[in-house]
Design a protein around this motif. Structure first.
Motif: not given
Lengths: 139, 139
Positions: B4-29
């Motif tokens: 889910q996190g990766e999809d959000i990043l891709k939809n926003s045209a952002l590169s997928v990095t570990a920190s972004r995925k982690r922070i998104l996970e925190i928000f999703l949780a």
DNA sequence: AATACTTTTGCAACAAAGTTGCATTCTTAA
DNA sequence: TTAAGAATGCAACTTTGTTGCAAAAGTATT
């Protein structure tokens, strides 16, 4: 007019000191809400930074001023209107407006916050409404 | 769910990095809005403080999260709902609730901000409503 | 899969904002 | 006028936020 500040302090059972009078004057003269920083630039040469922090804190507790939430990490303060002060317990019911152009935040005293229905189980104590846009001076 | 996190990043045209995925996970949780500090305590050991600041800034700009004003100098962030993200241009229309007991701030997605009439000359761009009180969990 | 290019990250150094304890000074009330 | 209490200023400190730059990671292309 000079004495207005003193009266406010006495009504709130606060001792009348030079810094408190000065900070109240600044608020009385302002036509918009002020952040800590605004006050500091106006009187940091006269009073210590810490005193300003403590004074604002005291005014808040006594209901002399109220604070206006923001999304920019700059809480702003404005004088409470008479109703506010005399009732002691603070209950702001007006809308705040922040102008994107001039940056000023003002109390729209005439615009009441419309009623909201919260979901079951939620109890409302306080409500804040902040509108961003262009103010009448910048229009 | 993992993706889910990766999809959000891709939809926003952002590169997928570990920190972004982690922070998104925190928000999703999370079931409530998070301040910078909350995120820092959850992953400061993994990612630099500066990275967190910059990531939140980026997410804000892309409309992935929105910020919630406060009177305590602690701006909080919450994920935008789907409508929010897909439209790109951000326009929050729900009420935020802060519980005085547990301190949590939540989005009341079902409670729309009622319309307000501003005085002549004022133009509205954005509107924010924050209610304080006791939430249903603390009741 | 390797490359070149771009973006992101971490570090360091810094600036700004906010807090605390304590000695001194000012207010107030008797 | 004076004693008691409250507020102030100072110093030291913690926390929060920012900036520049080199290293690392991600992306797109071949």
């Amino acid at each position: 007019m000079q004495k207005q500040g003193e009266d406010i302090l006495k009504n709130s059972a606060l001792s009348v000191t030079a810094s408190r009078k000065r900070i109240l004057e600044i608020f009385l003269a302002a036509d918009n809400a002020l952040a800590h920083q605004d006050i500091e630039t106006k009187c940091a040469d006269q009073y210590d930074r810490v005193t300003i922090y403590r004074t604002l804190q005291t005014f808040l507790e006594k209901g002399i001023i109220h604070n206006i939430p923001s999304t920019d990490n700059m809480v702003r303060y404005a004088l409470c209107n008479d109703a506010c002060i005399t009732t002691g317990h603070h209950h702001d019911n007006h809308v705040h407006f922040r102008c994107d152009q001039c940056g000023k935040t003002v109390c729209l005293d005439d615009v009441n916050i419309p009623p909201v229905n919260l979901p079951r189980g939620y109890t409302m104590k306080e409500i804040n409404m902040v509108v961003n846009g262009i103010c009448k001076s910048c229009k």
